[in-house]
Design a protein around this motif. Structure first.
Motif, PDB file in Angstrom:
ATOM      1  N   MET A 173       8.250   1.178  -7.209  1.00 20.58           N
ATOM      2  CA  MET A 173       8.090   1.046  -5.763  1.00 20.58           C
ATOM      3  C   MET A 173       9.442   0.948  -5.059  1.00 20.58           C
ATOM      4  N   PHE A 174      10.319   0.096  -5.566  1.00 22.56           N
ATOM      5  CA  PHE A 174      11.606  -0.113  -4.907  1.00 22.56           C
ATOM      6  C   PHE A 174      12.543   1.079  -5.092  1.00 22.56           C
ATOM      7  N   GLY A 175      12.534   1.691  -6.289  1.00 22.26           N
ATOM      8  CA  GLY A 175      13.411   2.832  -6.524  1.00 22.26           C
ATOM      9  C   GLY A 175      13.073   3.999  -5.610  1.00 22.26           C
ATOM     10  N   ALA A 229       0.804  -1.227   0.000  1.00 17.08           N
ATOM     11  CA  ALA A 229       0.000   0.000   0.000  1.00 17.08           C
ATOM     12  C   ALA A 229       0.839   1.280   0.000  1.00 17.08           C
ATOM     13  N   PRO A 230       1.777   1.469   0.965  1.00 13.63           N
ATOM     14  CA  PRO A 230       2.542   2.724   0.943  1.00 13.63           C
ATOM     15  C   PRO A 230       3.491   2.819  -0.246  1.00 13.63           C
ATOM     16  N   LEU A 231       4.038   1.689  -0.676  1.00 18.01           N
ATOM     17  CA  LEU A 231       4.951   1.687  -1.820  1.00 18.01           C
ATOM     18  C   LEU A 231       4.205   2.006  -3.110  1.00 18.01           C
ATOM     19  N   PHE A 257      11.424  -9.624  -7.618  1.00 14.99           N
ATOM     20  CA  PHE A 257      11.945  -8.888  -6.467  1.00 14.99           C
ATOM     21  C   PHE A 257      13.330  -8.339  -6.787  1.00 14.99           C
ATOM     22  N   SER A 258      14.195  -9.181  -7.346  1.00 13.36           N
ATOM     23  CA  SER A 258      15.549  -8.721  -7.674  1.00 13.36           C
ATOM     24  C   SER A 258      15.571  -7.852  -8.920  1.00 13.36           C
ATOM     25  N   SER A 259      14.749  -8.175  -9.922  1.00  6.77           N
ATOM     26  CA  SER A 259      14.758  -7.348 -11.124  1.00  6.77           C
ATOM     27  C   SER A 259      14.116  -5.988 -10.857  1.00  6.77           C
ATOM     28  N   GLY A 260      13.325  -5.876  -9.798  1.00  7.06           N
ATOM     29  CA  GLY A 260      12.768  -4.579  -9.420  1.00  7.06           C
ATOM     30  C   GLY A 260      13.820  -3.605  -8.915  1.00  7.06           C
ATOM     31  N   LEU A 261      14.997  -4.121  -8.546  1.00  8.81           N
ATOM     32  CA  LEU A 261      16.103  -3.276  -8.064  1.00  8.81           C
ATOM     33  C   LEU A 261      17.048  -2.876  -9.190  1.00  8.81           C
ATOM     34  N   TRP A 262      16.785  -3.365 -10.385  1.00  6.96           N
ATOM     35  CA  TRP A 262      17.723  -3.280 -11.517  1.00  6.96           C
ATOM     36  C   TRP A 262      18.271  -1.881 -11.792  1.00  6.96           C
ATOM     37  N   PRO A 263      17.480  -0.797 -11.787  1.00  3.84           N
ATOM     38  CA  PRO A 263      18.028   0.515 -12.151  1.00  3.84           C
ATOM     39  C   PRO A 263      19.104   1.029 -11.196  1.00  3.84           C
ATOM     40  N   THR A 323      13.540   9.361  -4.925  1.00  8.24           N
ATOM     41  CA  THR A 323      13.913   9.653  -6.311  1.00  8.24           C
ATOM     42  C   THR A 323      13.475   8.497  -7.190  1.00  8.24           C
ATOM     43  N   PRO A 324      12.605   8.754  -8.157  1.00  9.20           N
ATOM     44  CA  PRO A 324      12.111   7.650  -8.996  1.00  9.20           C
ATOM     45  C   PRO A 324      13.242   7.083  -9.866  1.00  9.20           C
ATOM     46  N   PRO A 325      13.097   5.854 -10.334  1.00  8.30           N
ATOM     47  CA  PRO A 325      14.187   5.193 -11.072  1.00  8.30           C
ATOM     48  C   PRO A 325      14.392   5.719 -12.483  1.00  8.30           C
ATOM     49  N   PHE A 326      13.428   6.466 -13.022  1.00  4.74           N
ATOM     50  CA  PHE A 326      13.574   7.008 -14.371  1.00  4.74           C
ATOM     51  C   PHE A 326      12.673   8.226 -14.518  1.00  4.74           C
TER      52      PHE A 326
END
Length: 882
Positions: A502-504, A374-376, A458-464, A511-514
């Motif tokens: 969400m993760f970025g 929810a918060p993410l 989960f791991s590919s969400g951290l990619w940037p 700061t958003p990932p892109f």
């Protein structure tokens, strides 16, 4: 003189007479890599431009979807590199948990073994061995396509650095109470033997059965219906709506559950729709997400009746049966007891399937790890709403919000061995300890680590940011985060994009990932059908690259890339793009052999012919147009603009109009040669991001420069003495050449209508005096194959066009009586069509009854026939008189 063009041009003999992509592409790509053109320097003071590759599965190979996406990303990054940005295109691959484990398990099965025969550590070692030997073939295929990625920075979602990032963010989320463990209904794949997330479930309409049956006896009888009769063994209630008068007397009472020795309550719940079916539903909390929620509200027990392979575990006659076998057996048993009220077969309904193996998923109550989204998700939605992140095309925003605004908590645990093992240890007294990357796990008797691994997303969400060294505060992270743009398909907007958002935002302090999410469509066949091996229309892009060259494939894909729209592609289109590459090659060879050069300054406007001024004016319009399309991610439009400028205006008009000048030699030929050299220089730079191989080969020959990869992106061209903010433009020259084009086009059409061959010469008198066409008579005659009129010239046809007159002597070139007979017959058919259309349109009764589209179709036929009459009448008038 343009930058990187300081060396004298190489002799044209270096260019073979024909372009052979196979002789050029491989060696040229390796030269680019060896010279480090694609590497990115975090210490550079250039502005950054960063794009990550959507990491392909290590099990995968290049398909047309990859080729399409990579072409677009490569075009963006090549242009930005030429514009002076420190450009990073980050490569890498995903460990693809389920897919990779399945591949290696199949290899083991050939040896008569399972992963359990090896044990966890030995199996994981076997997967790494497979990855080293067979995984990642896609890297070689990316090289074939020309991907300008920073190979020295290649990452893998299971490498040491990314594993540290995964463990770090898990620990932080856990401590912030955004990761928790709970028993919930999940999607379970009985084939892959793991939980899968909602977005990994593919729904399709299957033929099943809908069975209506009675529970209870006598006054307590109630009818329920189900498509999964086997789950009735786990029913713990029947639910009705509290306001349904039919069942008010049953609420709170116990009724007999058939085929068991249990009784279950009737509960009142507003989730039940009294208008649907009988208004009563069976409740199986352990095997249905909606039933689970009802069970939670009414404190119902949850009875699991199947194991991980969807085999019945309830003691009795159905124990040991597969769910489908049990379904038939249970229906038969109920029928024998007279409890079947109705059976509907086939009953078509939407059924979820595992996206990996296509097995029907089984909702199952299970203890799993979850992310509280929810918060993410709110942060991910806010970043787009407040403009920090742009979605392109903008109409895709709604789909994004529909997803992030309604996200359920994310099940992140998978019952696999290959993947990031969840960093949680359990103690002998029920202790639960989450361990960070720099912490020692607890040891001692009774302590053990969680056996599940994390969802691949989960791991590919951290990619940037994980690929740039996070959680360490590296120079690369400071320089290249956030990404400038994410180029990806709309189909993984939910899988991957939302998770990176969400993760970025969480890991990088808001700061958003892109900055921009540029969404493209799916590649389909030329008929718009999804490409699939099962449909027999799947294409290996390597086959087309082998046959036509990588540039041809790339140009075809880019030319079809309208934002957010699916892309049809057929082999004949790739062949057409190959012809375009050949046209560029042949025309450049011709230009080089006829004095095209980049040596010295451009001539002044006074030194140039109107044809020279026209092509430079058109060139500057194209530069501005292509720049605008790039900024709007309009790859199809920029490709189309370049195609028509290169083929139509440069090759078919400018080169052809200038041939008489080149052949005559002298000062004007030198001037036009310098103009043509400039046009080719700029045109090849503009084309390079999309078709890099042929353009680099030609440009280095033309200019003597090192490589287009590191050349400057072209600005609009300035002409000495005629500087202008948007580059040199000459509207008068454009109008003048437009008149030349009009004359040539009209006379060519007339020649074709008269059945003349393109190369057939015809005597002609051109009356051009006093018009802007006069300086172009020699070029017009050459383009139209018009001979001087000579003695005995007899004008049998006269064409007034663009303020001039072209008189032709067609005597002896066509069979006039036969042509007149043919045209008269066509004229009669057109007149008949006009008469019939007018009769219908003049009939009030017909117009009153006929649908609008039918009336409009008749009006269109009338207009077409009238235009045909005008055309044929003109041709008849132009024929020589007997």
């Amino acid at each position: 003189m343009t930058e990187n063009s300081s060396q004298p041009a190489a002799p044209t003999s270096e260019l073979p007479t024909q372009y052979a992509p196979a002789d050029v592409e491989g060696a040229l790509y390796e030269r680019w890599v060896e010279r480090g053109y694609f590497e990115a320097d975090a210490k550079s003071d250039k502005p950054p431009f960063t794009v990550v590759i959507p990491p392909p599965n290590v099990t995968g190979s290049l398909h047309l979807g990859h080729a399409f996406e990579h072409t677009l990303i490569d075009a963006l990054t090549r242009r930005k590199r030429m514009q002076g940005y420190e450009t990073l295109w980050q490569p890498g691959m995903d460990h693809a948990g389920i897919a990779t484990q399945n591949v290696v398990e199949r290899e083991l099965a050939k040896e008569g073994k399972s992963r359990h025969d090896l044990g966890r550590e030995a199996f994981i070692e076997r997967v790494w061995q497979w990855k080293g030997e067979s995984g990642g073939q896609i890297s070689g295929q990316m090289r074939r396509l020309g991907d300008g990625v920073a190979w020295s920075r290649e990452r893998f979602t299971m490498d040491e650095g990314l594993s540290q990032a995964v463990q770090t963010i898990f620990k932080r989320l856990y401590e912030d109470e955004l990761i928790y463990r709970a028993e919930r209904i999940i999607n379970w794949c009985p084939r892959c033997l793991t939980a899968i997330s909602d977005i990994e479930v593919e729904y399709q309409d299957d033929d099943g059965e809908l069975v209506s049956m009675t529970y209870g006896d006598g006054e307590d009888t109630i009818v329920v219906a189900t498509t999964r009769a086997e789950t009735m063994l786990g029913d713990t209630a029947v639910a009705v709506h509290p306001d349904d008068e039919r069942y008010r007397h049953l609420i709170g009472r116990q009724i007999k559950l058939p085929l068991t020795d249990r009784s279950i309550p009737v509960v009142a719940d507003t989730h039940v729709d009294p208008e649907f079916g009988t208004g009563a539903v069976k409740v199986t909390p352990a095997h249905d997400p909606n039933d689970f929620e009802i069970g939670q509200r009414h404190d119902l027990p949850s009875l699991a009746v199947m194991d991980e392979r969807a085999v019945i575990t309830v003691p009795g006659p159905f124990e040991g049966l597969d769910r489908l076998e049990a379904r038939s057996a249970i229906v038969a048993a109920l029928r024998a007891e007279g409890r079947i009220v109705a059976e509907k077969r086939p009953y078509t309904h939407s059924v979820g399937h595992c996206s990996r193996c296509k097995t029907t998923i089984e909702p199952r109550l299970s203890l799993q790890w979850w992310v509280k989204v929810a918060p993410l998700a709110k942060a991910a939605g806010d970043a787009v709403r407040d403009g920090r992140v742009k979605i392109h095309p903008q109409e895709m925003e709604k789909r994004y919000f529909d997803w992030v605004d309604n996200l359920h908590d994310w099940c992140i645990s998978r019952q696999l061995w290959w993947g990031h093992r969840i960093p949680v240890w359990y103690g002998p007294a029920g202790e639960v300890v989450c361990v960070g990357p720099d912490e020692e796990p607890p040891t001692g008797e009774g302590w053990h680590q969680e056996t599940d691994v994390l969802d691949t997303w989960f791991s590919s969400g951290l990619w940037p940011f994980s690929t740039l060294g996070w959680p360490e505060q590296t120079e690369s992270l400071a320089k290249f985060y956030p990404n400038s743009v994410l180029v990806t398909g709309y189909d993984i907007l939910f899988f991957w994009v939302a998770r990176m958002m969400m993760f970025g935002l969480y890991a990088m302090d808001g700061t958003p990932p892109f900055h921009t999410i540029a969404l493209h469509g799916m590649v389909r066949d030329q008929f718009g059908k999804k490409m699939s091996k099962s449909f027999g229309n799947a294409v290996n892009p390597l086959d087309w690259m082998d046959k036509y060259g990588s540039d041809a494939l790339r140009f075809t894909l880019a030319r079809g890339a309208n934002p957010g729209v699916d892309v049809p592609i057929g082999e004949d289109w790739v062949q057409g793009s190959r012809n375009f590459a050949n046209k560029i090659w042949n025309a450049t060879r011709f230009a080089l052999m006829n004095g095209a050069t980049v040596e010295g300054p451009l001539p002044s406007p006074e030194e140039m012919s109107s044809t020279d001024r026209w092509i430079l004016s058109r060139l500057n319009k194209t530069v501005a147009e292509v720049d605008a399309f790039y900024e709007d991610y309009q790859f199809a439009k920029l490709s189309e603009s370049l195609f028509h400028f290169a083929w139509d205006e440069v090759f078919d008009w400018y080169v052809e109009l200038s041939k008489t000048t080149f052949f005559a030699g002298g000062e004007q030929a030198r001037v036009s040669g310098r103009v043509l050299g400039e046009v080719l220089d700029v045109m090849l730079r503009l084309l390079h991001p999309v078709v890099p191989f042929v353009t680099d080969t030609l440009w280095t020959t033309l200019t003597g420069g090192e490589s287009l990869v590191i050349a400057d992106w072209p600005a609009t061209v300035q002409v000495p003495g005629a500087d202008a903010p948007g580059g040199f433009r000459d509207e008068a020259a454009e109008r003048e050449i437009a008149l030349v084009q009009q004359v040539v086009t009209e006379v060519r059409r007339f020649r074709s209508d008269q059945g003349l061959q393109p190369g057939q010469k015809v005597p002609a008198r051109l009356s051009l005096d006093g018009t802007a066409l006069a300086p172009h008579e020699a070029a017009i005659r050459q383009l139209l194959r018009l001979q001087p009129e000579g003695e005995g010239f007899h004008a049998t046809a006269s064409l007034p066009v663009a303020g001039a007159t072209v008189a032709l002597d067609l005597s002896g070139t066509i069979d006039v009586p036969a042509e007149r007979k043919r045209l008269t017959k066509d004229l009669g058919a057109a007149e008949k069509e006009v008469a019939q259309a007018n009769a219908k349109l003049g009939n009030e009764a017909f117009l009153a009854k006929a649908p609008d589209q039918v009336v409009e179709k008749i009006r269109t036929r009338l207009a077409t026939a009238e235009a045909e009459i005008a055309r044929i009448t003109g041709q008849l008038a132009a024929l020589p008189q007997a």
